[in-house]
Design an enzyme around this catalytic site. Structure first.
Site, PDB file in Angstrom:
ATOM      1  N   GLU A   1       0.813  -5.400  -3.984  1.00 33.34           N
ATOM      2  CA  GLU A   1       0.503  -6.828  -4.014  1.00 33.34           C
ATOM      3  C   GLU A   1      -0.915  -7.044  -4.528  1.00 33.34           C
ATOM      4  O   GLU A   1      -1.223  -8.082  -5.111  1.00 33.34           O
ATOM      5  CB  GLU A   1       0.662  -7.447  -2.618  1.00 33.34           C
ATOM      6  CG  GLU A   1       0.703  -8.974  -2.629  1.00 33.34           C
ATOM      7  CD  GLU A   1       1.129  -9.563  -1.307  1.00 33.34           C
ATOM      8  OE1 GLU A   1       2.332  -9.847  -1.140  1.00 33.34           O
ATOM      9  OE2 GLU A   1       0.265  -9.740  -0.418  1.00 33.34           O
TER      10      GLU A   1
ATOM     11  N   GLY B   1      -3.869 -11.638   3.602  1.00 30.56           N
ATOM     12  CA  GLY B   1      -2.889 -11.181   4.573  1.00 30.56           C
ATOM     13  C   GLY B   1      -2.771  -9.677   4.663  1.00 30.56           C
ATOM     14  O   GLY B   1      -2.713  -9.099   5.750  1.00 30.56           O
ATOM     15  N   ARG B   2      -2.762  -8.993   3.511  1.00 31.25           N
ATOM     16  CA  ARG B   2      -2.578  -7.539   3.515  1.00 31.25           C
ATOM     17  C   ARG B   2      -3.843  -6.807   3.943  1.00 31.25           C
ATOM     18  O   ARG B   2      -3.826  -5.580   4.090  1.00 31.25           O
ATOM     19  CB  ARG B   2      -2.117  -7.070   2.141  1.00 31.25           C
ATOM     20  CG  ARG B   2      -3.046  -7.448   1.001  1.00 31.25           C
ATOM     21  CD  ARG B   2      -2.355  -7.237  -0.348  1.00 31.25           C
ATOM     22  NE  ARG B   2      -3.148  -7.721  -1.466  1.00 31.25           N
ATOM     23  CZ  ARG B   2      -3.186  -8.989  -1.877  1.00 31.25           C
ATOM     24  NH1 ARG B   2      -2.498  -9.906  -1.208  1.00 31.25           N
ATOM     25  NH2 ARG B   2      -3.892  -9.343  -2.926  1.00 31.25           N
TER      26      ARG B   2
ATOM     27  N   LYS C   1      -0.835 -18.235   9.184  1.00 31.47           N
ATOM     28  CA  LYS C   1      -2.092 -18.958   9.033  1.00 31.47           C
ATOM     29  C   LYS C   1      -1.861 -20.469   9.008  1.00 31.47           C
ATOM     30  O   LYS C   1      -2.521 -21.227   9.702  1.00 31.47           O
ATOM     31  CB  LYS C   1      -2.814 -18.510   7.765  1.00 31.47           C
ATOM     32  CG  LYS C   1      -4.176 -19.185   7.566  1.00 31.47           C
ATOM     33  CD  LYS C   1      -4.856 -18.736   6.276  1.00 31.47           C
ATOM     34  CE  LYS C   1      -5.353 -17.333   6.360  1.00 31.47           C
ATOM     35  NZ  LYS C   1      -6.175 -16.934   5.191  1.00 31.47           N
TER      36      LYS C   1
ATOM     37  N   LYS D   1       9.692 -18.076  -3.927  1.00 34.17           N
ATOM     38  CA  LYS D   1       9.706 -18.920  -2.728  1.00 34.17           C
ATOM     39  C   LYS D   1       9.991 -20.378  -3.092  1.00 34.17           C
ATOM     40  O   LYS D   1      10.752 -21.070  -2.408  1.00 34.17           O
ATOM     41  CB  LYS D   1       8.370 -18.795  -1.996  1.00 34.17           C
ATOM     42  CG  LYS D   1       8.146 -17.425  -1.370  1.00 34.17           C
ATOM     43  CD  LYS D   1       6.708 -17.180  -1.018  1.00 34.17           C
ATOM     44  CE  LYS D   1       6.217 -18.058   0.092  1.00 34.17           C
ATOM     45  NZ  LYS D   1       4.838 -17.697   0.511  1.00 34.17           N
TER      46      LYS D   1
ATOM     47  N   HIS E   1      13.369  17.404   2.587  1.00 28.23           N
ATOM     48  CA  HIS E   1      14.821  17.557   2.516  1.00 28.23           C
ATOM     49  C   HIS E   1      15.458  16.319   1.901  1.00 28.23           C
ATOM     50  O   HIS E   1      16.656  16.076   2.080  1.00 28.23           O
ATOM     51  CB  HIS E   1      15.382  17.816   3.912  1.00 28.23           C
ATOM     52  CG  HIS E   1      14.913  19.114   4.495  1.00 28.23           C
ATOM     53  ND1 HIS E   1      15.632  20.291   4.394  1.00 28.23           N
ATOM     54  CD2 HIS E   1      13.764  19.430   5.144  1.00 28.23           C
ATOM     55  CE1 HIS E   1      14.957  21.265   4.979  1.00 28.23           C
ATOM     56  NE2 HIS E   1      13.827  20.779   5.442  1.00 28.23           N
TER      57      HIS E   1
ATOM     58  N   GLU F   1       9.920 -18.087   6.453  1.00 20.15           N
ATOM     59  CA  GLU F   1      10.586 -17.039   7.217  1.00 20.15           C
ATOM     60  C   GLU F   1      10.061 -16.971   8.651  1.00 20.15           C
ATOM     61  O   GLU F   1      10.837 -16.893   9.604  1.00 20.15           O
ATOM     62  CB  GLU F   1      10.392 -15.669   6.533  1.00 20.15           C
ATOM     63  CG  GLU F   1      10.983 -15.580   5.144  1.00 20.15           C
ATOM     64  CD  GLU F   1       9.980 -15.892   4.048  1.00 20.15           C
ATOM     65  OE1 GLU F   1      10.184 -15.439   2.911  1.00 20.15           O
ATOM     66  OE2 GLU F   1       8.983 -16.605   4.331  1.00 20.15           O
TER      67      GLU F   1
END
Length: 544
Positions: A356, A270-271, A208, A507, A387, A214
């Site tokens: 979050e 964002g999510r 954004k 961060k 399994h 990152e």
């Protein structure tokens, strides 16, 4: 306005008293005493069917949970969200991911402006771009057709797109190869571009602000990789990069034509953004028509959440049951178990959506909570998980509520595969609920010394969600189902599911530590003794 203390509310106190009366009930008893339970405790809406009968609840439990939802103002809070009120109080923002899938004729006002036309303007711009890229009209700098699309983002700018791509791969254009880079670990980028031809590669940079450390580190590495492969001509950038961002100045400085910048809004977290321009890679993969079908599925669940009575409302029921187990049984996790290989990244996507959002320890009014909030969500597709970790769910010491997700039809019919898959799903929920008693084990001729090892206590709760087939609309419905379940939980807990201050501190500290790692000389460190020692050891190892 914050609700009064949750644990002091009448509905909560009634539930606490009720829990004391029913906590020891077994599902064997509940089903034996009510032959209609399996058909009665179900709900259906927006193309999804929910069987919640295998839960440790009675009719009284459900009525008390519904009373709690009413007392906590779920109805008014839900309506305020859909109206565009600024319910994200810590950031003074509206919460309108629902506007991203509203039909063109809808009207949703934010600060006096109907935001729906802007949403569809961006969707139309995305569709035009996707058509050009898929048809070959958009060519790379050397004139070659784009064959590789790499999405660069992190968090919601990665988890949504990669989950949707994997979930809808059946519908994707197989002449295009897609990759997703999120981790700042250089291995992620190196593997994504390994063997690719820069002349045939397009990057979608999703940030954004166009400043996310990152994402922009990976974007600049991609830029250097592309220029190295195309002879250093910076004019190539505009043909091999597009941006999902709102920062036109930084996008242009990077070399991307702002005509190829796709925006979104501060009322989209964002999510919650996979159905916005963040989903550009999804639209390129599956085509605009399928993307709009996915949006329609989202909207169908939005309407169900808005209009269905709470006692038949799928997100409300899922949310309330989550509260029931987290706060009364002390369950700390929820397992999401899709019996559909295409949904292999769905649990990972839900981890961000749920944790979050509801990983909070203070109320809307800033008071420390004295009850459990957001449980840990995790899972794997069946039958692989059977399994792996199902042993702990069946015979371990933790109570882990499970959501099973299955489909009546497979996209790839191959003999008995799908029936075997679904037989396993139904069997697992049955085994979790009812287990196997010592008497049953003995009747099988088991040696007495082995009987305790072969007993399954049962009484492990689960929901089963069924749909016809995994298509784009169904994926939209499933995501919206969990979005609104998360919202329901947040309202009950009186927390804000729409901020994420918890991601900030690490961060900030990383930006302080980074120059200390890059300077291998003697510099004074001012962290705790552990962090100082780790930095010093890293420096020595770098020099060795």
């Amino acid at each position: 306005m914050s609700n009064p203390s949750l644990t002091q509310s009448p509905a909560w106190k009634a539930l606490a008293k009720h829990f004391g009366n029913v906590s020891a009930l077994s599902m064997r008893e509940l089903f034996t005493s009510d032959s209609s339970r399996g058909k009665r405790l179900t709900a259906e809406g927006a193309g999804l069917f929910l069987d919640y009968s295998k839960n440790r609840v009675t009719d009284d439990t459900l009525q008390l949970l519904l009373a709690l939802a009413e007392e906590r103002g779920l109805r008014s809070r839900r309506d305020a969200m859909f109206r565009g009120e600024k319910i994200n109080s810590t950031e003074n923002r509206a919460v309108l991911h629902t506007a991203l899938r509203a039909p063109r004729e809808a009207e949703i006002m934010v600060d006096g402006e109907n935001v729906v036309p802007n949403v569809h303007e961006v969707l139309d711009k995305m569709a035009t771009f996707a058509h050009r890229l898929r048809s070959g009209m958009w060519a790379g700098h050397t004139g070659k057709k784009i064959r590789h699309v790499i999405n660069i983002g992190i968090g919601g700018s990665d988890l949504g797109p990669v989950m949707a791509y994997e979930a809808l791969k059946f519908y994707s254009d197989r002449s295009l190869h897609f990759a997703f880079v999120s981790n700042v670990d250089s291995d992620d980028f190196a593997e994504a571009v390994h063997g690719l031809n820069p002349a045939e590669t397009l990057f979608i940079v999703s940030s954004k602000t166009f400043t996310t450390l990152e994402t922009m580190t990976n974007a600049h590495t991609a830029r250097a990789w592309l220029l190295k492969g195309l002879g250093g001509d910076e004019a190539a950038i505009a043909k091999h990069f597009v941006a999902v961002s709102t920062n036109a100045e930084k996008v242009a400085a990077f070399g991307i034509d702002t005509a190829n910048m796709f925006g979104f809004w501060d009322w989209v977290g964002g999510r919650y953004s996979m159905d916005s321009a963040i989903g550009l890679s999804t639209m390129v993969a599956i085509g605009p028509d399928n993307f709009r079908a996915m949006l329609a599925g989202f909207h169908q669940m939005d309407e169900h959440f808005q209009t269905a009575p709470f006692e038949k409302n799928l997100p409300v029921l899922l949310g309330l049951l989550t509260v029931w187990y987290a706060d009364f049984f002390g369950s700390q996790t929820v397992a999401v178990l899709p019996y559909e290989q295409y949904l292999k990244r769905f649990p990972a996507y839900l981890q961000q959506l749920t944790m979050e959002s509801n990983g909070k320890s203070v109320t809307l009014g800033g008071q420390r909570v004295n009850y459990a909030t957001g449980p840990v969500y995790w899972g794997e597709p069946g039958t692989n998980g059977q399994h792996s970790f199902y042993q702990l769910i069946h015979q371990g010491t933790h109570l882990i509520p499970c959501d099973f997700i299955g489909f009546a039809q497979t996209l790839n019919p191959l003999g008995r595969h799908h029936d075997i898959l679904m037989a396993n799903m139904f069997a697992q929920s049955e085994a979790l609920a009812f287990g196997k008693t010592a008497e049953q084990v003995r009747t099988e001729g088991t040696a007495e010394a082995l009987v305790p090892h072969r007993v399954f206590e049962g009484n492990h709760p689960s929901n089963t969600i069924l749909a016809q087939v995994l298509d784009p609309a169904t994926l939209g419905r499933l995501v919206a189902l969990y979005e609104h379940s998360v919202f329901t939980q947040g309202v009950i807990w009186d927390i804000n599911p729409f901020d994420q201050w918890g991601v900030e501190l690490g961060k900030v500290l990383a930006l302080k530590i980074l120059p200390e790692l890059e300077n291998l000389g003697e510099t004074t460190l001012h962290h705790d003794s552990s962090t100082n020692a780790l930095i010093e050891r890293y420096r020595r190892m770098q020099l060795s």
